[in-house]
Write an enzyme that holds these catalytic residues in place. Structure first.
Site, PDB file in Angstrom:
ATOM      1  N   SER A 139       0.849  -1.196   0.000  1.00  0.00           N
ATOM      2  CA  SER A 139       0.000   0.000   0.000  1.00  0.00           C
ATOM      3  C   SER A 139       0.877   1.236   0.000  1.00  0.00           C
ATOM      4  O   SER A 139       1.989   1.220   0.552  1.00  0.00           O
ATOM      5  CB  SER A 139      -0.894   0.008   1.247  1.00  0.00           C
ATOM      6  OG  SER A 139      -1.554   1.249   1.392  1.00  0.00           O
ATOM      7  N   TYR A 152      -2.836  -1.544  10.192  1.00  0.00           N
ATOM      8  CA  TYR A 152      -2.658  -1.688   8.740  1.00  0.00           C
ATOM      9  C   TYR A 152      -1.397  -0.947   8.300  1.00  0.00           C
ATOM     10  O   TYR A 152      -0.596  -1.487   7.528  1.00  0.00           O
ATOM     11  CB  TYR A 152      -3.888  -1.130   8.020  1.00  0.00           C
ATOM     12  CG  TYR A 152      -3.853  -1.265   6.523  1.00  0.00           C
ATOM     13  CD1 TYR A 152      -4.263  -2.437   5.905  1.00  0.00           C
ATOM     14  CD2 TYR A 152      -3.425  -0.215   5.715  1.00  0.00           C
ATOM     15  CE1 TYR A 152      -4.256  -2.567   4.524  1.00  0.00           C
ATOM     16  CE2 TYR A 152      -3.403  -0.332   4.330  1.00  0.00           C
ATOM     17  CZ  TYR A 152      -3.820  -1.500   3.744  1.00  0.00           C
ATOM     18  OH  TYR A 152      -3.797  -1.617   2.372  1.00  0.00           O
TER      19      TYR A 152
END
Length: 260
Positions: A139, A152
């Site tokens: 990401s 995350y």
């Protein structure tokens, strides 16, 4: 990297980015093996893409990876590409003591540990192929922490570092290591969020995966589709400003929880 006629294993391939990889790689005449935790969504994926092969598996569980490996190398010994895509992202307040230790660890176990364990298990098999690749979907948050999704952020930053090290350690091997660092993408990953992400910065999943595949075909080791390029640059020159901007969303979440 040649994708046509390759045999590709995709974790978390029943929704979102993973499912779009299944769709686009199927059109490239690749043989696709799709894994996921939910048998129902796997069967639905099989209905949409009859040529795909489905195997129920959970990347957060070592025993499940062991079973997956045994089944894949027996049924698909030609496997030469693995896409570590399975992911989990939650909006978390670290001061919320309602979450137990097992729950707080879920994203690490899926996003980071799962990627490491899958790679470790399949690496010896991939080394036997004349041309092979490991593709890790991380990401753009790996470049900067995102306070509304702290676990995350930590897991993707870890996966980013791991991928860079893996690429260096395999530099003299037959295995190419790619990293796809998407920006915010319109998928069902955010369906359970209390505070929806800003629509203006979300990328269409079809375009994101198309850009990712183009980067793989062009042998670009680090692929930053859409706004991910901007995040990478700003993360270097204005990191504190960008972190504070993102932190505004966490403050909105806190206020939403107070008033609800």
């Amino acid at each position: 990297m040649e994708l046509k006629n390759s045999t590709i294993l995709i974790t978390g391939g029943t929704s979102g980015i993973g499912l779009e990889f299944v769709r686009q790689l199927t059109y490239l005449d690749a043989k696709i093996i799709v894994t996921g935790r939910n048998l129902h969504t796997l069967e639905e994926t099989k209905k949409r893409f009859p040529k795909a092969h489905i195997i129920q598996s959970d990347v957060s569980e070592p025993e499940s990876i062991e079973r997956l490996y045994a089944e894949v190398v027996q049924q698909f010994p030609e496997l030469n590409i693995m896409i570590n895509n399975a992911g989990l992202m939650r909006q978390i307040d670290l001061q919320d003591n309602a979450m137990d230790l097992l729950s707080i660890n879920q994203e690490i176990a899926t996003n980071l540990t799962g990627t490491i364990q899958m790679t470790h298990k399949f690496l010896p098999h991939l080394k036997t192929k004349s041309s092979a690749a490991i593709i890790n979907v991380t990401s753009s948050i790996a470049y900067l922490p995102y306070t509304i999704a702290p676990i995350y952020s930590a897991s993707k930053a870890g996966a980013h570092a791991y991928t860079k090290v893996l690429r260096l350690q395999l530099e003299d091997s037959n295995i190419k290591v790619f990293e796809v660092l998407p920006p915010g993408v319109r998928t069902n990953l955010q369906n359970h969020w209390e505070l929806p992400p800003p629509e203006g910065r979300m990328m269409d999943v079809e375009k994101m995966v198309r850009d990712a595949i183009d980067g793989i075909l062009r042998d670009r080791p680090e692929i930053t589709p859409g706004l991910a390029k901007t995040v990478k640059v700003l993360g270097r020159i204005l990191p504190n400003t960008l972190i504070k901007y993102g932190h505004g969303e966490f403050k909105k979440l806190k206020q939403l929880r107070v008033t609800s």
